[in-house]
Design a protein around this motif. Structure first.
Motif, mmCIF file in Angstrom:
data_model
loop_
_atom_site.group_PDB
_atom_site.id
_atom_site.type_symbol
_atom_site.label_atom_id
_atom_site.label_comp_id
_atom_site.label_asym_id
_atom_site.label_seq_id
_atom_site.Cartn_x
_atom_site.Cartn_y
_atom_site.Cartn_z
ATOM 1 N N VAL A 108 35.488 51.413 -20.208
ATOM 2 C CA VAL A 108 35.821 52.772 -19.748
ATOM 3 C C VAL A 108 35.435 52.951 -18.285
ATOM 4 O O VAL A 108 36.147 53.619 -17.521
ATOM 5 C CB VAL A 108 35.135 53.827 -20.650
ATOM 6 N N ASP A 109 34.333 52.349 -17.863
ATOM 7 C CA ASP A 109 33.963 52.424 -16.444
ATOM 8 C C ASP A 109 35.053 51.817 -15.566
ATOM 9 O O ASP A 109 35.317 52.281 -14.450
ATOM 10 C CB ASP A 109 32.636 51.701 -16.200
ATOM 11 N N HIS A 110 35.696 50.760 -16.094
ATOM 12 C CA HIS A 110 36.711 50.062 -15.287
ATOM 13 C C HIS A 110 38.064 50.779 -15.313
ATOM 14 O O HIS A 110 38.712 50.928 -14.278
ATOM 15 C CB HIS A 110 36.876 48.632 -15.801
ATOM 16 N N PHE A 111 38.494 51.222 -16.510
ATOM 17 C CA PHE A 111 39.835 51.788 -16.641
ATOM 18 C C PHE A 111 39.860 53.314 -16.732
ATOM 19 O O PHE A 111 40.931 53.922 -16.640
ATOM 20 C CB PHE A 111 40.530 51.219 -17.891
ATOM 21 N N GLY A 112 38.700 53.928 -16.956
ATOM 22 C CA GLY A 112 38.652 55.385 -17.052
ATOM 23 C C GLY A 112 39.468 55.901 -18.229
ATOM 24 O O GLY A 112 39.511 55.286 -19.306
ATOM 25 N N ALA A 113 40.153 57.018 -18.013
ATOM 26 C CA ALA A 113 40.924 57.660 -19.079
ATOM 27 C C ALA A 113 42.129 56.833 -19.503
ATOM 28 O O ALA A 113 42.782 57.148 -20.513
ATOM 29 C CB ALA A 113 41.380 59.051 -18.637
ATOM 30 N N ASP A 114 42.436 55.774 -18.752
ATOM 31 C CA ASP A 114 43.578 54.914 -19.068
ATOM 32 C C ASP A 114 43.202 53.759 -20.003
ATOM 33 O O ASP A 114 44.050 52.929 -20.325
ATOM 34 C CB ASP A 114 44.136 54.339 -17.757
ATOM 35 N N ALA A 115 41.939 53.726 -20.465
ATOM 36 C CA ALA A 115 41.429 52.565 -21.201
ATOM 37 C C ALA A 115 42.209 52.280 -22.482
ATOM 38 O O ALA A 115 42.594 51.138 -22.736
ATOM 39 C CB ALA A 115 39.944 52.766 -21.529
ATOM 40 N N LEU A 116 42.483 53.300 -23.292
ATOM 41 C CA LEU A 116 43.178 53.067 -24.557
ATOM 42 C C LEU A 116 44.611 52.625 -24.329
ATOM 43 O O LEU A 116 45.138 51.789 -25.059
ATOM 44 C CB LEU A 116 43.140 54.326 -25.426
ATOM 45 N N ARG A 117 45.275 53.190 -23.298
ATOM 46 C CA ARG A 117 46.647 52.779 -22.993
ATOM 47 C C ARG A 117 46.672 51.306 -22.584
ATOM 48 O O ARG A 117 47.585 50.553 -22.984
ATOM 49 C CB ARG A 117 47.228 53.653 -21.889
ATOM 50 N N VAL A 118 45.676 50.866 -21.809
ATOM 51 C CA VAL A 118 45.628 49.467 -21.374
ATOM 52 C C VAL A 118 45.478 48.542 -22.598
ATOM 53 O O VAL A 118 46.176 47.532 -22.711
ATOM 54 C CB VAL A 118 44.463 49.254 -20.384
ATOM 55 N N ILE A 119 44.579 48.880 -23.516
ATOM 56 C CA ILE A 119 44.384 48.040 -24.701
ATOM 57 C C ILE A 119 45.667 47.987 -25.528
ATOM 58 O O ILE A 119 46.040 46.937 -26.059
ATOM 59 C CB ILE A 119 43.224 48.591 -25.556
ATOM 60 N N GLU A 120 46.360 49.117 -25.611
ATOM 61 C CA GLU A 120 47.573 49.207 -26.422
ATOM 62 C C GLU A 120 48.753 48.491 -25.775
ATOM 63 O O GLU A 120 49.479 47.738 -26.430
ATOM 64 C CB GLU A 120 47.921 50.684 -26.638
ATOM 65 N N GLU A 121 48.962 48.711 -24.475
ATOM 66 C CA GLU A 121 50.190 48.267 -23.817
ATOM 67 C C GLU A 121 50.010 47.065 -22.897
ATOM 68 O O GLU A 121 50.951 46.290 -22.693
ATOM 69 C CB GLU A 121 50.785 49.428 -23.009
ATOM 70 N N GLU A 122 48.833 46.896 -22.290
ATOM 71 C CA GLU A 122 48.595 45.793 -21.354
ATOM 72 C C GLU A 122 47.274 45.102 -21.668
ATOM 73 O O GLU A 122 46.374 45.039 -20.830
ATOM 74 C CB GLU A 122 48.561 46.322 -19.925
ATOM 75 N N PRO A 123 47.121 44.566 -22.875
ATOM 76 C CA PRO A 123 45.818 44.033 -23.277
ATOM 77 C C PRO A 123 45.314 42.888 -22.395
ATOM 78 O O PRO A 123 44.104 42.684 -22.296
ATOM 79 C CB PRO A 123 46.064 43.559 -24.711
ATOM 80 N N ALA A 124 46.227 42.167 -21.750
ATOM 81 C CA ALA A 124 45.788 41.072 -20.884
ATOM 82 C C ALA A 124 44.909 41.567 -19.745
ATOM 83 O O ALA A 124 44.080 40.820 -19.210
ATOM 84 C CB ALA A 124 47.001 40.330 -20.330
ATOM 85 N N ARG A 125 45.064 42.838 -19.371
ATOM 86 C CA ARG A 125 44.278 43.389 -18.267
ATOM 87 C C ARG A 125 42.804 43.552 -18.621
ATOM 88 O O ARG A 125 41.977 43.783 -17.732
ATOM 89 C CB ARG A 125 44.846 44.744 -17.828
#
Length: 754
Positions: A108-125
């Motif tokens: 969460v420190d790295h992605f902020g409020a976008d964290a769940l979207r990253v895990i869902e849509e761009e997990p490689a990140r």
């Protein structure tokens, strides 16, 4: 409950689950609405909901006369949190395997409020997060996908009474096809998913619109009735019994049942066979599940094949000078054999299949030790086994030769196939199996198939104990009248053993006489007529009195054995009381709540199904262990078994474990403990039988404590049991048939049978 107001929607974060019924999914939980410090109580089906999740709950408000205002849940959906604080808490809740509070903080420190979207849509990140490498990234991605897929299955099953753990099993069995199977072929679940019986599948089928009188339903019901019968120990059911049970359960006409039976036989899903009636009476028409019929035919043929083999791998004793052999044995062991023991030694070393039976104190152990010593002295390869880890350890200590469990000896693999069979037999000249009363039909067949031609097989056990948990009563059938298998029954109680109150009372019970409960220093009765008082007294005896007087450890050395699982003094209630006394909740003690149970580090537990995929060689029904670790991040619970192996369980697999401070007498077979405590109450009246009490008493090495009523004890001594199981092994042994080798087909039903 007072009249509730309908149509309400409540959005809240699940804080904790205070109660959950693993069978129905009914849950009592506390949620945080974000409107102050007060938590709200919610009740209803919350299948799959985990602490930390934000839920949109649909239902109604009501008031409970004792517990006050609460929200009654009719259905719910998961709402992903939108704030950084909510996301951090959600990811750190343990919901996603591999993500704990610290890693959640970094993500969460790295992605902020976008964290769940990253895990869902761009997990490689996720690899961008410091110290989060590719391997952990892949594991988290897979866990997220699995969690989402399981959630979809749970939503599909909402309102059908399917627990969270079963939904997980359904998903793991069928993967992406899970929902399609549930909707279109629900009866497959009963046959293919452990823990789902016909009744659950039937509920799902009704919701899917499958007619009450469909042949699909009736055929599944008939197979379920037979499967339940194997769980009760029967290898088959006579046609009248099977029809009556099916009509009662399915509520359909007997004619439809008969029609579906014919279809199942024609499709080779069941086997129909006729046996001659007793004393010239009408024949018995028997129906088998396919694996049990094949195993029974194969076991009978295999025993005859071993007994009649031309080769002899232990040839030295055909013409041995027994006086010289016994003189050597006396010098090696310092003791002489009694006549019955000598007969057993000769039988084991000259006959290719033999049985040795007898009660406690009659010298079975020394006889086995003598047989092993003589065979080894002649260079024979001796293989020792027993059905349980405890029994195998005892056999090793007795003989000085390493013994294994039968499962490990045969190298049973995932699915139940054995590493040793007729094509690859055991490297053995003499195979000795102790505690053979525990051998069920399927395991007995696998064992006999693995014994090489010419080798000797000796089965050792006490035929007066309870029969196996699984289907069949192999040892009793081998000793039946007219059996061609030679046997010796030891009856002389040796002088040293006769000084033991445990041994003396075991023989008294077996003979139908009440045990002596006064004036002994190793056999006691604490009398009480009240079942709840018996439970309280049992806990006091285990936790306080026995350790104080005898110095025994209440967890390691004392085992509570109960006639029943349910009731005030049953295994379930006693496990709760004993856990609270021996392993109470504490800040330093990790725990995991699963369904209606709480597992804690230090808990004594037992496996309740054969799981061939776990550990180095599988974990089997009845294996006892101690919980050594609980990892909330990896979502695993670790135990150390009686065989000193560490085994990991995913949290979703914890329905394979039950607490084992108290176990039923049936589940104690093959084990031995320094002390056993047996609650006997009239609330367990139907289970109070002589062989059950005899089995419980003979599990003790040093000390027996009975807790309960004199009336219940008298009933247990007096009642001789409810009759024999439906088996035909003895008949097949008396009437040789064609040699049959059974391997193929056993896997299909063996999961539920095991």
């Amino acid at each position: 409950m007072e009249q509730a107001r309908a149509g309400a929607v409540l959005e809240a974060t699940l804080e904790r689950v205070t109660f959950a019924n693993p069978q129905t999914g009914y849950t009592v939980a506390r949620v945080d609405t974000g409107r102050g410090d007060t938590l709200v109580t919610v009740v209803g089906s919350l299948l799959g909901a985990q602490p930390g999740e934000t839920l949109r709950l649909h239902g109604r408000w009501g008031a409970h006369p004792q517990y006050g205002r609460q929200f009654v849940v009719e259905d719910y959906t998961t709402v992903l949190p939108a704030t950084v604080q909510g996301i951090r808490r959600y990811l750190g809740s343990g919901l996603v395997k591999g993500i704990g509070p610290k890693l959640a903080e970094r993500i969460v420190d790295h992605f902020g409020a976008d964290a769940l979207r990253v895990i869902e849509e761009e997990p490689a990140r996720l690899a961008e997060v410091p110290s989060l490498g590719p391997k952990r990234t892949r594991l988290i991605t897979a866990a997220w996908e699995e969690q989402r897929a399981i959630k979809e299955v749970m939503v599909c099953l909402q309102g059908m009474g399917v627990s969270t753990s079963l939904a997980v099993r359904i998903y793991k069995q069928y993967g992406g096809a899970a929902i399609d199977v549930v909707r279109t072929q629900p009866y497959r679940l009963a046959a293919e998913v452990w823990g789902i019986g016909f009744k659950t599948a039937d509920t799902i089928a009704a919701a899917a619109g499958i007619p009450h009188d469909s042949t699909e339903r009736v055929e599944a019901g008939l197979q379920y009735v037979l499967s339940e019968a194997t769980g009760q120990g029967h290898c088959f059911l006579p046609e009248p019994d099977l029809t009556a049970r099916a009509v009662e359960m399915l509520q359909v006409p007997a004619g439809l049942v008969g029609h579906c039976l014919a279809l199942l036989v024609a499709d080779q899903n069941l086997v129909r066979e006729e046996f001659p009636g007793a004393d010239g009476g009408p024949p018995t028409v028997a129906y088998y599940l396919v694996p049990f019929h094949r195993a029974e035919v194969s076991l009978a043929a295999g025993l005859r094949r071993l007994a009649s083999a031309d080769d002899d791998r232990v040839p030295h004793f055909a013409g041995v000078d027994w006086d010289r052999a016994l003189d050597w044995l006396h010098r090696a062991t310092g003791a002489d054999l009694a006549p019955g023991q000598l007969e057993a030694v000769r039988l084991a070393l000259t006959e290719k299949v033999a049985v040795l039976t007898g009660g406690p104190g009659c010298g079975k152990s020394f006889t086995v030790r003598s047989i092993v010593a003589l065979a080894a002295a002649k260079g024979a390869r001796v293989v020792l086994a027993a059905p349980t880890g405890r029994a195998a350890k005892r056999l090793t200590e007795l003989t000085g030769v390493e013994a294994q469990t039968v499962h490990r000896l045969l190298q049973l693999r995932p699915g139940g196939d054995a590493g040793f069979d007729r094509e690859k037999p055991l490297p053995a000249d003499l195979v000795v199996v102790d505690e053979s009363s525990m051998l069920d039909l399927l395991l007995g067949n696998k064992l006999v198939r693995a014994v090489p031609p010419g080798a000797h097989l000796l089965l050792v056990g006490d035929v007066d104990q309870l029969p196996s948990v699984g289907a069949g009563e192999v040892l009793r059938d081998l000793l039946a009248e007219g059996s061609p298998v030679p046997h010796v029954r030891l009856t002389q109680v040796f002088r040293q053993a006769s000084k033991s109150g445990v041994v003396t009372n075991a023989h008294r019970i077996n003979a139908g006489s009440p045990p002596q409960v006064r004036g002994l220093d190793d056999f006691f009765l604490f009398p009480t007529d009240d079942a709840e008082e018996a439970a309280r007294l049992t806990v006091d005896v285990v936790v306080r009195r026995i350790p104080a007087r005898f110095g025994l450890d209440p967890r390691r050395d004392v085992q509570v054995l109960t006639p029943v699982h349910r009731g005030p003094a049953g295994a379930a209630a006693l496990n709760e009381l004993l856990q609270e006394a021996l392993t109470p909740a504490a800040p330093h003690r990790a725990e995991k709540r699963f369904g209606g149970r709480v597992f804690r580090v230090g808990d004594k537990v037992s496996q309740i199904r054969n799981d061939y995929d776990k550990g180095s060689g599988g974990v089997f029904n009845g294996t006892q262990a101690v919980v050594t670790a609980i990892d909330a991040v990896e979502q695993t619970l670790t135990v150390r078994t009686d065989e000193d192996e560490s085994i990991d369980y995913d949290f979703g697999e914890l329905d394979e474990l039950v607490h084992a401070y108290a176990v039923t007498v049936h589940r104690s077979q093959g084990s031995e403990y320094p002390c056993v405590v047996v609650p006997l109450t009239t609330s367990a009246w139907t289970m109070l039988q002589r062989n059950l009490l005899y089995t419980a008493v003979t599990r003790a090495k040093k000390l027996v404590v009975l807790v309960g009523s004199q009336r219940a004890l008298a009933q247990a001594v007096r009642a001789t049991g409810s009759g024999r199981r439906h088996t035909a092994l003895a008949h097949r042994l008396r009437r040789p048939g064609p040699a049959v080798d059974c391997a193929e087909g056993e896997r299909r039903h063996a999961g539920t049978a095991a």
